[in-house]
Write an enzyme that holds these catalytic residues in place. Structure first.
Site, PDB file in Angstrom:
ATOM      1  N   ASP A  33       0.994  -1.405  -0.092  1.00  0.00           N
ATOM      2  CA  ASP A  33      -0.201   0.273  -0.258  1.00  0.00           C
ATOM      3  C   ASP A  33       1.057   1.322  -0.034  1.00  0.00           C
ATOM      4  O   ASP A  33       1.789   1.202  -0.071  1.00  0.00           O
ATOM      5  CB  ASP A  33      -1.296   0.146   1.335  1.00  0.00           C
ATOM      6  CG  ASP A  33      -2.363  -0.785   0.986  1.00  0.00           C
ATOM      7  OD1 ASP A  33      -2.485  -1.318  -0.200  1.00  0.00           O
ATOM      8  OD2 ASP A  33      -2.934  -0.895   2.081  1.00  0.00           O
ATOM      9  N   LYS A  55      -4.055   3.141  -2.268  1.00  0.00           N
ATOM     10  CA  LYS A  55      -4.629   4.329  -2.212  1.00  0.00           C
ATOM     11  C   LYS A  55      -4.363   5.304  -1.386  1.00  0.00           C
ATOM     12  O   LYS A  55      -4.114   5.316  -0.564  1.00  0.00           O
ATOM     13  CB  LYS A  55      -5.897   4.071  -2.003  1.00  0.00           C
ATOM     14  CG  LYS A  55      -6.643   2.268  -2.653  1.00  0.00           C
ATOM     15  CD  LYS A  55      -7.853   2.001  -2.422  1.00  0.00           C
ATOM     16  CE  LYS A  55      -8.183   0.877  -1.276  1.00  0.00           C
ATOM     17  NZ  LYS A  55      -7.411   0.268  -1.045  1.00  0.00           N
ATOM     18  N   MET A 167      -6.387   9.714   9.111  1.00  0.00           N
ATOM     19  CA  MET A 167      -7.881   9.992   7.855  1.00  0.00           C
ATOM     20  C   MET A 167      -8.708  11.550   7.994  1.00  0.00           C
ATOM     21  O   MET A 167      -9.317  11.196   7.470  1.00  0.00           O
ATOM     22  CB  MET A 167      -7.994   9.192   7.179  1.00  0.00           C
ATOM     23  CG  MET A 167      -7.596   8.002   7.112  1.00  0.00           C
ATOM     24  SD  MET A 167      -8.363   6.271   6.594  1.00  0.00           S
ATOM     25  CE  MET A 167      -9.716   6.284   7.688  1.00  0.00           C
TER      26      MET A 167
END
Length: 241
Positions: A33, A55, A167
């Site tokens: 990732d 991502k 996030m």
């Protein structure tokens, strides 16, 4: 054939577990990732196939469905497949979705935990997310819910002493405005940029003003009185360097 879902830790390549290193040592394929430190890939054999499937906000190299398909394909064709994910696979890492895809395909798997940035980043700095007589609970929450959801699950009325948001930098203003409906506006807050990595940075503020600070992702937010006591620790560490 077996797929190993591995948590790569909060950033520092040295914070990966020994069990994860052993799994990487025998990998035929590694799917990794955006938040997995690429230094960790050196533990895989030179012959291993390395596939980037990262991502990040606003930039998806592969969709989750595409990742699931690649994972299944590689597992069918190889003996040992590693899925390397930043932090821990089950703390906003979508590891559960990948496991169910493997189950549907009848593929054997194992999960190797990693140090989540929610705990690893503050702890490495000396920031205690719990503290006797001050903070006896903490909540880890996403600051960016899936916009396709029919109904929001995060209402920001959490009662834990310490709130840790992952996030959440892109929505920091909206989120802190909602949190101030449930907590005093002068509640201490800090953001940790690039936790455990070179260039790591701590930005202090309050619920009222943290959104006005210059904060670059990847970063996490820590909200609560523990940030107030950490400021003393931060100043001490800064002065003895």
């Amino acid at each position: 054939m077996v797929v190993s879902l591995i948590g790569a830790g909060p950033g520092d390549a040295d914070l990966i577990t020994l069990k994860a290193v052993k799994a990487l040592n025998k990998a035929d394929v590694v799917l990794y990732d955006y938040l997995a430190n690429e230094e960790i890939l050196q533990h895989a054999p030179d012959t291993a196939k390395l596939l980037y499937v990262g991502k990040k906000a606003g930039e998806h190299y592969k969709t989750q469905d595409e990742i699931n398909e690649i994972l299944i394909k590689e597992a069918i064709e190889n003996e040992n497949v590693v899925r390397l994910k930043g932090g821990d696979p089950f703390v906003f890492g979508r590891g559960g979705e990948e496991i169910f895809a493997l189950i549907d395909a009848g593929i054997k798997f194992e999960v190797i935990p990693g140090v989540t940035s929610a705990i690893g980043a503050p702890t490495s700095l000396g920031l205690p997310v719990t503290q006797r007589a001050l903070a006896t609970s903490c909540t880890i929450v996403t600051g960016h819910e899936d916009p396709t959801k029919a109904e929001k699950q995060v209402n920001w009325d959490f009662t834990a002493d310490t709130l840790i948001i992952l996030m959440g930098i892109g929505n920091i203003k909206e989120n802190t405005e909602e949190i101030m409906k449930h907590r005093p506006k002068n509640t201490p807050v800090c953001a940790i940029e690039k936790g455990t990595l070179p260039g790591e940075k701590v930005i202090f503020g309050t619920l009222e003003d943290i959104s006005t600070k210059k904060i670059k992702p990847p970063a996490i937010l820590i909200i609560g009185e523990v940030v107030g006591i950490y400021k003393e620790i931060y100043d001490y560490q800064k002065n003895i360097k």
